[in-house]
Scaffold this active site. Structure first.
Site, mmCIF file in Angstrom:
data_model
loop_
_atom_site.group_PDB
_atom_site.id
_atom_site.type_symbol
_atom_site.label_atom_id
_atom_site.label_comp_id
_atom_site.label_asym_id
_atom_site.label_seq_id
_atom_site.Cartn_x
_atom_site.Cartn_y
_atom_site.Cartn_z
ATOM 1 N N CYS A 76 0.663 36.086 70.341
ATOM 2 C CA CYS A 76 0.397 36.007 68.899
ATOM 3 C C CYS A 76 0.076 34.575 68.497
ATOM 4 O O CYS A 76 0.681 33.629 69.000
ATOM 5 C CB CYS A 76 1.614 36.471 68.106
ATOM 6 S SG CYS A 76 1.775 38.246 68.019
ATOM 7 N N HIS A 77 -0.858 34.442 67.571
ATOM 8 C CA HIS A 77 -1.188 33.130 67.032
ATOM 9 C C HIS A 77 -0.103 32.691 66.050
ATOM 10 O O HIS A 77 0.373 33.514 65.263
ATOM 11 C CB HIS A 77 -2.527 33.182 66.273
ATOM 12 C CG HIS A 77 -3.696 33.440 67.146
ATOM 13 N ND1 HIS A 77 -4.073 34.709 67.526
ATOM 14 C CD2 HIS A 77 -4.582 32.592 67.720
ATOM 15 C CE1 HIS A 77 -5.143 34.632 68.295
ATOM 16 N NE2 HIS A 77 -5.468 33.363 68.436
ATOM 17 N N MET A 113 1.523 42.057 63.250
ATOM 18 C CA MET A 113 2.692 41.757 64.081
ATOM 19 C C MET A 113 3.796 41.093 63.273
ATOM 20 O O MET A 113 4.986 41.327 63.515
ATOM 21 C CB MET A 113 2.298 40.889 65.280
ATOM 22 C CG MET A 113 1.392 41.595 66.274
ATOM 23 S SD MET A 113 2.004 43.203 66.836
ATOM 24 C CE MET A 113 3.555 42.748 67.563
ATOM 25 N N GLU A 114 3.415 40.290 62.290
ATOM 26 C CA GLU A 114 4.413 39.640 61.437
ATOM 27 C C GLU A 114 5.151 40.674 60.589
ATOM 28 O O GLU A 114 6.385 40.604 60.447
ATOM 29 C CB GLU A 114 3.751 38.576 60.569
ATOM 30 C CG GLU A 114 3.373 37.317 61.320
ATOM 31 C CD GLU A 114 2.199 37.469 62.295
ATOM 32 O OE1 GLU A 114 2.024 36.584 63.153
ATOM 33 O OE2 GLU A 114 1.450 38.466 62.213
ATOM 34 N N ASP A 128 23.616 44.643 63.230
ATOM 35 C CA ASP A 128 24.617 43.634 63.574
ATOM 36 C C ASP A 128 25.704 43.536 62.509
ATOM 37 O O ASP A 128 26.892 43.463 62.824
ATOM 38 C CB ASP A 128 23.945 42.268 63.763
ATOM 39 C CG ASP A 128 24.948 41.187 64.099
ATOM 40 O OD1 ASP A 128 25.713 41.366 65.076
ATOM 41 O OD2 ASP A 128 24.983 40.162 63.382
#
Length: 160
Positions: A76-77, A113-114, A128
């Site tokens: 990824c950039h 992707m972000e 969590d």
């Protein structure tokens, strides 16, 4: 299906060269879900979980996750994001939490992707923070809902 872009002619992994691409406004929206026990969902809704307001913390974690995408996904950039928003919605009918993230940029490559990383980090943070109450939580349905901009144009989940 079009040719995969992260491999050269010899099959070696490469970072896509975006040097000659035009900057355009781009956006991506992704979502995911975490199923919880009723008791754990009540803790979230009443902001009475041992670790505090888990929704507020997870939303911040999702924004931070989007900003770290290129450090986690090898090809990824690194992007200078214009905006990332995360919302977590309580779904009593499905007994869980829906996460929606939107990432925006004016740039040479997309932000799918972000948005997906943002959703994933948000869901992992929820897990969590709630695992002491519920070990049977299930994370599912992480998907791209919509993307706009770029050479390939607009796309929405369900488009064929």
């Amino acid at each position: 299906m079009s040719e995969l872009t992260h491999f050269d002619k010899d099959g070696r992994a490469i970072m896509v060269d975006v040097t000659e691409k035009n900057e355009t406004k781009r956006a991506a929206i992704a979502s995911g879900f975490i199923a919880l026990s009723k008791a754990t969902l009540d803790l979230v809704e009443n902001k009475s979980a041992a670790k505090g307001d888990v929704i507020a913390v997870a939303e911040i974690a999702g924004i931070m996750g989007a900003k770290k995408t290129s450090e986690l996904i090898p090809l990824c950039h690194p992007l200078s994001l214009s905006n990332v928003s995360v919302s977590i919605n309580i779904d009593h009918k499905k007994q869980g939490l829906e996460v929606i993230s939107e990432a925006r940029i004016t740039g040479k490559t997309g932000v799918e992707m972000e948005a997906l990383t943002s959703v994933s980090v948000t869901l992992l943070t929820l897990y969590d923070m709630l695992k002491a109450s519920d070990k049977s939580m299930v994370i599912s349905d992480i998907k791209l809902l919509k993307k706009t901009g770029g050479k390939s144009g607009d796309w929405a989940f369900g488009d064929a």
